[in-house]
Structure formats: structure tokens, C-alpha cells
Scaffold this motif. Sequence first.
Motif, PDB file in Angstrom:
ATOM      1  N   TYR A   1       0.541  -1.284   0.277  1.00 27.38           N
ATOM      2  CA  TYR A   1       0.317  -0.291   0.209  1.00 27.38           C
ATOM      3  C   TYR A   1       0.965   1.815  -0.302  1.00 27.38           C
ATOM      4  O   TYR A   1       2.078   1.313   0.704  1.00 27.38           O
ATOM      5  CB  TYR A   1      -1.194  -0.086   1.095  1.00 27.38           C
ATOM      6  N   THR A   2       0.148   2.781  -1.126  1.00 29.44           N
ATOM      7  CA  THR A   2       1.268   3.269  -1.237  1.00 29.44           C
ATOM      8  C   THR A   2       1.441   4.294   0.295  1.00 29.44           C
ATOM      9  O   THR A   2       2.090   4.425   0.874  1.00 29.44           O
ATOM     10  CB  THR A   2       0.993   4.369  -2.040  1.00 29.44           C
ATOM     11  N   ASN A   3       0.927   4.219   1.399  1.00 33.74           N
ATOM     12  CA  ASN A   3       1.277   5.248   2.293  1.00 33.74           C
ATOM     13  C   ASN A   3       2.187   3.777   4.148  1.00 33.74           C
ATOM     14  O   ASN A   3       1.947   4.688   4.240  1.00 33.74           O
ATOM     15  CB  ASN A   3      -0.109   6.106   3.063  1.00 33.74           C
ATOM     16  N   GLU A   4       2.283   2.876   3.212  1.00 30.10           N
ATOM     17  CA  GLU A   4       2.972   2.323   3.828  1.00 30.10           C
ATOM     18  C   GLU A   4       4.762   2.570   2.943  1.00 30.10           C
ATOM     19  O   GLU A   4       5.225   1.147   3.622  1.00 30.10           O
ATOM     20  CB  GLU A   4       2.634   0.710   3.842  1.00 30.10           C
ATOM     21  N   ASN A   5       4.662   2.151   1.351  1.00 29.13           N
ATOM     22  CA  ASN A   5       5.729   2.172   1.302  1.00 29.13           C
ATOM     23  C   ASN A   5       7.324   2.559   0.872  1.00 29.13           C
ATOM     24  O   ASN A   5       7.278   3.451   0.397  1.00 29.13           O
ATOM     25  CB  ASN A   5       5.210   2.251  -0.236  1.00 29.13           C
ATOM     26  N   MET A   6       8.128   1.809   1.725  1.00 30.13           N
ATOM     27  CA  MET A   6       8.958   2.867   2.386  1.00 30.13           C
ATOM     28  C   MET A   6       9.646   2.939   1.245  1.00 30.13           C
ATOM     29  O   MET A   6      10.727   4.177   1.971  1.00 30.13           O
ATOM     30  CB  MET A   6       9.843   1.595   2.864  1.00 30.13           C
ATOM     31  N   HIS A   7       9.742   3.089   0.222  1.00 29.49           N
ATOM     32  CA  HIS A   7      10.479   3.301  -1.540  1.00 29.49           C
ATOM     33  C   HIS A   7       9.763   4.317  -1.651  1.00 29.49           C
ATOM     34  O   HIS A   7      10.640   5.483  -2.395  1.00 29.49           O
ATOM     35  CB  HIS A   7      10.717   2.038  -2.447  1.00 29.49           C
ATOM     36  N   LEU A   8       8.523   4.465  -1.876  1.00 27.28           N
ATOM     37  CA  LEU A   8       7.736   5.062  -2.373  1.00 27.28           C
ATOM     38  C   LEU A   8       8.075   6.354  -0.783  1.00 27.28           C
ATOM     39  O   LEU A   8       8.361   7.577  -1.330  1.00 27.28           O
ATOM     40  CB  LEU A   8       5.990   5.082  -2.383  1.00 27.28           C
ATOM     41  N   MET A   9       8.092   6.773   0.045  1.00 32.85           N
ATOM     42  CA  MET A   9       7.321   7.102   1.270  1.00 32.85           C
ATOM     43  C   MET A   9       8.683   7.967   2.420  1.00 32.85           C
ATOM     44  O   MET A   9       8.692   8.808   2.130  1.00 32.85           O
ATOM     45  CB  MET A   9       6.154   6.737   2.708  1.00 32.85           C
ATOM     46  N   GLN A  10       9.602   7.055   2.111  1.00 37.42           N
ATOM     47  CA  GLN A  10      10.963   7.415   2.010  1.00 37.42           C
ATOM     48  C   GLN A  10      12.310   7.845   1.418  1.00 37.42           C
ATOM     49  O   GLN A  10      12.879   8.398   1.462  1.00 37.42           O
ATOM     50  CB  GLN A  10      11.078   6.185   3.668  1.00 37.42           C
ATOM     51  N   ASP A  11      12.679   6.869   1.156  1.00 35.32           N
ATOM     52  CA  ASP A  11      13.549   6.962  -0.235  1.00 35.32           C
ATOM     53  C   ASP A  11      13.280   8.064  -0.313  1.00 35.32           C
ATOM     54  O   ASP A  11      14.121   8.859  -1.182  1.00 35.32           O
ATOM     55  CB  ASP A  11      13.977   5.945  -0.919  1.00 35.32           C
ATOM     56  N   ILE A  12      11.909   7.978  -1.472  1.00 35.50           N
ATOM     57  CA  ILE A  12      12.071   9.637  -3.141  1.00 35.50           C
ATOM     58  C   ILE A  12      11.465  10.262  -1.986  1.00 35.50           C
ATOM     59  O   ILE A  12      11.864  11.588  -2.266  1.00 35.50           O
ATOM     60  CB  ILE A  12      10.988   8.804  -3.334  1.00 35.50           C
ATOM     61  N   LEU A  13      10.434  10.025  -1.362  1.00 31.07           N
ATOM     62  CA  LEU A  13       9.424  11.733  -1.236  1.00 31.07           C
ATOM     63  C   LEU A  13      10.575  12.418   0.221  1.00 31.07           C
ATOM     64  O   LEU A  13      11.062  13.486  -0.287  1.00 31.07           O
ATOM     65  CB  LEU A  13       8.143  11.203  -0.066  1.00 31.07           C
ATOM     66  N   ARG A  14      10.877  11.217   1.516  1.00 30.21           N
ATOM     67  CA  ARG A  14      11.671  12.278   2.484  1.00 30.21           C
ATOM     68  C   ARG A  14      12.508  12.388   2.296  1.00 30.21           C
ATOM     69  O   ARG A  14      14.041  13.779   2.536  1.00 30.21           O
ATOM     70  CB  ARG A  14      11.289  11.199   3.383  1.00 30.21           C
ATOM     71  N   ARG A  15      14.112  11.882   0.983  1.00 28.71           N
ATOM     72  CA  ARG A  15      15.519  11.620   1.337  1.00 28.71           C
ATOM     73  C   ARG A  15      15.388  12.351   0.013  1.00 28.71           C
ATOM     74  O   ARG A  15      15.943  13.281   0.081  1.00 28.71           O
ATOM     75  CB  ARG A  15      15.965  10.353   1.329  1.00 28.71           C
ATOM     76  N   GLU A  16      15.621  11.971  -1.271  1.00 30.28           N
ATOM     77  CA  GLU A  16      15.435  12.433  -2.323  1.00 30.28           C
ATOM     78  C   GLU A  16      14.481  13.773  -2.839  1.00 30.28           C
ATOM     79  O   GLU A  16      15.489  14.474  -3.376  1.00 30.28           O
ATOM     80  CB  GLU A  16      14.541  11.716  -3.772  1.00 30.28           C
ATOM     81  N   TRP A  17      13.522  13.823  -2.046  1.00 30.03           N
ATOM     82  CA  TRP A  17      12.491  15.735  -2.839  1.00 30.03           C
ATOM     83  C   TRP A  17      12.881  16.328  -1.542  1.00 30.03           C
ATOM     84  O   TRP A  17      12.186  17.306  -1.533  1.00 30.03           O
ATOM     85  CB  TRP A  17      11.283  14.775  -3.409  1.00 30.03           C
ATOM     86  N   ASP A  18      13.567  15.965   0.262  1.00 30.33           N
ATOM     87  CA  ASP A  18      13.818  16.494   1.056  1.00 30.33           C
ATOM     88  C   ASP A  18      12.420  17.284   1.496  1.00 30.33           C
ATOM     89  O   ASP A  18      12.738  18.112   1.931  1.00 30.33           O
ATOM     90  CB  ASP A  18      14.763  17.328   1.141  1.00 30.33           C
TER      91      ASP A  18
END
Length: 817
Positions: free
Chosen positions: A204-221
Motif C-alpha cells: 500500500y502506498t502509505n506503507e511503501n518505504m521506497h515511495l515514502m522514505q527513499d523518494i519523498l523524504r530523502r530524495e525530494w527532502d
Amino acid sequence: MKYKDLIKELTLEEKASLMSGKDYWQTQNIDRLGISSMFLADGPHGIRKQAVASDKLGLNAGIPATCFPTAATVANSWNVELGEKIGEYLGEEAVAQKVNVLLGPGVNMKRNPLCGRNFEYFSEDPYLAGKMAAGYIRGVQSHGISACVKHFAVNNQEERRMSIDTIVDERTLREIYLTAFEIAVKEGNTMTIMTSYNKLNGTYTNENMHLMQDILRREWDYKGVVVTDWGGSNDRVAGLLAGNELEMPTTAGETDREIIEAIHSGKIKEEVLDACVDRLLELIFTTEEAYKKHHVEFDIEKHHRVAQKAAEESIVLLKNEDNILPLRFGKKVAVIGDFAKDARYQGAGSSIVNPTILDHTLNCFEESGIISIGYEPGFERYGKNNGEKVNHACALAEKADVVLLYIGLDEVTEADGLDRQSMKIPKNQIDLLNALYKVNPNIVAILSCGTAVEMPWIDKVKGLVHGYLGGQAGARSILRVLSGDVNPSGKLAETYPVRYEDTPSFLHFSGKEASVEYRESIYIGYRYYDTANIDVLFPFGYGLSYTTFEYSDIQVTRDGVTLKLTNSGRVAGMEISQLYIGCKSDKIFRPKRELKGFVKVFINAGETKTVTIPFDDKTFRYFNVKTNSWEIEEAEYNVMVGSSSVDIRLMDTILVKGTGAPLPYDKSKLPSYYSGKTNDVTVEEFENLIGYKVPVPTWDRTKPLGYNDTIAQCQYAKGGFARISYHVVVFAHWYLRKIGKRETANLIMMSIYHMPFRGIARMTGGVANMAMLDGILMMVNGHFFKGLRHVLKERSKMLMDRKNVKKLAMLVGKKYE
């Protein structure tokens, strides 16, 4: 953390409570520490704040607000500044209604024309969608409240949206489905993001660590808040670990207890919860300041005029045979079509706005200068045949010089929660058109709908004006275009195929059971049609004007493109110059051309202007799946400037230095992708692209039904009670459509038929909890009486727990007094 000291004063229970809603639209408040509730309201094109029943889903009308044109409409303006202006006015109204978070804009891609929510999205192109969204966000947030870009991510179908698993390769995910979100975060600085319902590659997207952490939080800051779509939380603890702060709506404390238990067990560190609380507090306190700084009322008439300006600039002239438009002075027109009397001006579902003013065509003729000899409805709005109405319409048409025929899709065809069944306009409307053509061929069709439709009838009309869904001032705006008071300047933000079967996702839309495979990869919309050389009805970026424009003198540098643009016609107008880039190398598969910039310019008749379109960080990049990063291929690139994706007026080349990354693909294993003909990719080739075996796309009918199975699956449940319930739902849907209650029938499909069982707990605001749901599932799976006893037992327990919680809250309140 900014609010470290305040967080220390919160109990664990209070911190957990902040992570879920207080009711259907508000967040939890903690008065003893000065933490207020926030109000979140639907509002992609107007504020939808319900006056009553705010603790329920609610179908009642909202407080009156300006209904601006929908995103699909404004995208046709290709005017980022206009989008920002609309955002400013939306933000002003949000402050007036004490809304902290405005739930919009939506930037999901138009992967397929049948997606029921396309009217709420900007485009099939991520660059255009992202730029328009960033403008909206800047405008809304200029008033201090928060926009909320949605639905993150790859939510491209409405049916089964709460359980479908979207299977998409990483490059396509990044280049097509996340780029608009990236622009919204980096250029719009959105303060809030809403996750989508669906799974992404199994999670699920709101549990997806790649989407939520790798991309949203880390890459996009990204530093802001993430909120679930309503009822979109599957595993609350997994969502919190991924950085999903806010769950909406309320679950009456059930998921708060899950968070507390997870911290006590060590599954979550309390610091993770504290970080989420800190981000949420920042949103609460920041948006709360807006009410102290800004005026609480807005000018209804002024906002209506802005809505009209937005509609005027977004109308697309698609056909103008024999220059039938603008209507010449003295021409007598017959006005035909139910949409002329009752304008179709917005979509259906969660975005419905109660307009402050509503223009209707028949009330605006006098000021337009157009001479109307009469009006006939011509057809039944919801598809029934009516020969008498056709005859009356033909009799009127015979007396006219020109027929203005208002046709389109009705309010319940395009809706939140449902996908369209075809790309066709209702048959009774086409039958009317054919009858009118026999008595008067001078027909101008005015089309009202929020998405692409098939037009096998287009040879029967001389003029075609597409108003999309123009908001509360749309009807008047269309008349101003017909009369020539406004020179149309809109261009399509999506391709119109000749027929639905031509679309690249035709064989893989929608996912009917467990998953949907995006086998077409990066080739959606014009990227597919232009690369595979598929004829289309109207290409991406297409739109006519009452004047003509000439392009000349292209100059390409490392920084961008300049050119001369001349208005070679007789009237002033606006032209949208579009920059497309195409890589000449064939080492990595790519579309023939991709939009990488655009500019809208007003030019007086006979005037020439110099136009500049800069390059940016997205102009030459592609996502490399081997390096897991954005790269640039060293190659020669075609630099094309045109009036649409196929009407390229100027072209040059530029050699671009690359990043030296290894090639990501074995060309021999991906022949369809290198040819661009991806409408019928084999499963083997798709697996070569994604790098693993695709999951089974059908439901497992041998297993007992669980939390994430849908009511629709009760058709093969072990329990007779469940199978009977399924047939009752199906019959109710059929019967309601039969008697004309289509809106209620749609609601059954959206909120019952396609709802996963967990929605019973997540969407009912605490009426049922997950423990009770266990009992319901026992009943569904063949243990009716055991399940019923369990439901009754858990309900009694839940009610007793709530009484105890209230007593405890009273004691705690007295302690802090």
C-alpha cells in the motif's frame, strides 16, 4: 525538532491521538496545550465544506463557494500564472471558511480516458501537470493555509481503487507517475500530500518505504505532512513507520491504541512518533496563523469574474469549418440541447461545489449579442430516447441560420469512485445530431465533459467548441467565444484518440481483480501515439484560434530556446508555444518527443514577439534503473517547437554531454519498448522490463475472504449470507439505475461493491472496529452464528471501553484544571 519542548509535555496517548482525525473532517485537538483542531476540506476547484454532518461522509450541499473550472479544464489554458491566480482565490475562500488544508490539486496522470476522475486531473503529461499544480499550490499557500497534492501515487483507476495492486516498472514510475508530484514538492512547496488508496508493486502506498522514505523524504527532502486518503489506512503502524502522520477520518481511538501498543512492544521507537507529531504541529500552528492575518470575507462577484476569466482562457476550439465561428452579426441561431438549459459545469463525487452564482446559457444570450430564435432540449439528459423532443428540435433548427447544439456527458457518468464504461457520448444525443444534420447542416457543437470522448459524428458538425467543465461562469464564457468577444486560446492537455481501442492501455485497463499491469511503460498519451505513428482525432497540445501564428528564427543554446512568434491574422490572440525534446540515440528506448517546456504569449494582430523557453533539470534526463538515479545520455537531441505535439514548426539539434552511466537495458529482450508499439506487450517481455514475475492478477477464490478483499468477492464466499448479500447489492444497483436513481446506484458501487472489508472499520467513524470486522468475516466465510456472536460481543466491549475512556478523560481534565 521544532516543537521538542511541547512534545515532552504530551502524554503518549495524546501523541497517538494526534495521528488520527477527531471526526470526518477535523483533526484532534488538545486544549490544555493550545493545540487546535485543523479542518480539512475538499477543494481542487472550489471549497467543499459541509455546513452540517461534518462527522459523516455526507452528501449534503457544502457552504456556498466559487466553483472554478476543474483541473482538466484549466490545464487546457497552459497558463501557470492563471493556475496560481485561481489558487490565490481558492486560498482566500479557504481562510474565509476556516479551512486549514485544502485537499487539492490532483496530479495523477491520465493513463486511460475511462478513469472516472480524469476531470479532476490536469493532463496525460507529467511536466504540464506538475507545472500547473505548482502554480495552484503557490497560490493557495500564499494565504498561509495548506494545499494538499494528491493522490500519491499511481492511482489511475477508480474501480477497486482501495485494493488494486499497480504493477509498474521503476523508470515509468519515476518519469511518468512521480514527476508531477516532484514538481509540486520542489517548486510548489506543498505543505501536505495525500497518499492514494492502491498498492504499488505489492505494498500500500502509505506503507511503501521506497515511495515514502527513499523518494519523498530523502530524495525530494519533503518536510511536510502526509495524510491518508479517507479510509485509506491499511496497517496503521506500518503507515506511521513510513512517515504517514495523519490518518483520516477518525477511527474512534482504535488505531491510536495500535500505535501505543506498537511503542510498548518496541515495534516503533517513540522518536518516530515524535517526529510525526512535530511535523503535524508545524502544519497546525502555521495554518492557524492564517486566520489572524487575513480578511475573513471574500468578494463573491470578483471571484465569479476570475472564474469566468479562467474558463474563457481554457475553452478549446477543435473545429471551425468554413469559419462558421465567430458567429456573424445578424445570424439567427437555434439553441438545442439539455446542457444549454442546465449547464454541466463540474464533476461528481467528493469535489462537488455549491456555487455562489451559476450562469446558464439561456440567461446570458441578451448580453452576448447572439440572436436566439428559441430553445429546445432535444434529448433526455440521462440517455432515454424521446422522439417528440427530437422532432421539436428539428422544427426549430429548420428556421435557423446556425444550430448551437449543446451535448456532452451527464453528471453521473464521470464520478469519483467509478470508471466510465466507454468513450462514447450517449446514443440519444448522436441520434439528435443526425436528425438535425438532415434539416440544417450548419451545426456548431458545444461539448461539455471532463475528459476525452470518441467523435465518429464529427463530420456532421462544422464547428466544435469544447468547454470541458467550466465552473460556475462556464456558460457565459462559451457564449463569449461563440460571439467573438473572446478569441479562444485553449489547447488540449490530453490526446483524443479516434477510438478507444487505439489507446495504449486498452488491453490493461482497468485492473479487474487483484492487480493492474502498466505494460505500456512510459508510452502513455502522445508519447505512444507519436512514437508508434497512430492516427489520432486531435493531438496533444491542439487548439484553433480566430487568428494565425507564424514561427521563425529558432536559436538553441545550452540554456534554452528563443524564437520569433508573429500574429499573422487580423485579431489579437494568445498562442501556446510548446517545447519538445527527442533523443536521436537508440541505445535507450524513449518516446519520439516529450514536452519539456511551454509558454503562453498574447500578441496583437501583425505584431511579432521574441519568445524564450528555458531548459531545466528535467529537459534531458531519464531514470536509469541500473544506477537507480537520474542520468543524461550523451547524444544529439532534436529540439522542437510547435503548436501541438504533431504540429512542429521549428527544429534544431543540440549535442548534450552525458553522465556516463551504464546502459540500463538489454535491447534484444525489449523489442516492443524500443519500437514504441506497446499496446500489446507479452507478459514475458513485461517481466523482462520489471525484472521479476508479475503477480497473479486474479483473486484467489480458494482462500477465506480477509480484510483487503472486497464486497464484490462475496459472490464466491463460503457463507450463504455473504452470497445473498452480494446479489442484493447487485440487484439494488440494477434497480436504482432502472428507475433513474443513477447517483444512488453509483454510490452503491463506490461505497459498497468495491469497498474492501477493512473499509467497514476505517470509513464508519468508529461505528464498527476491526474486532467486530473479524466477526463479520467469520459470517462471510461460512460461520454465521459464531461470527454474529463475536460481532455482538465486540460491540458491547467497544461501547464499554468508550465509557471508560470518557470517565478517564474527565479525570485527566480535572487534574490539569
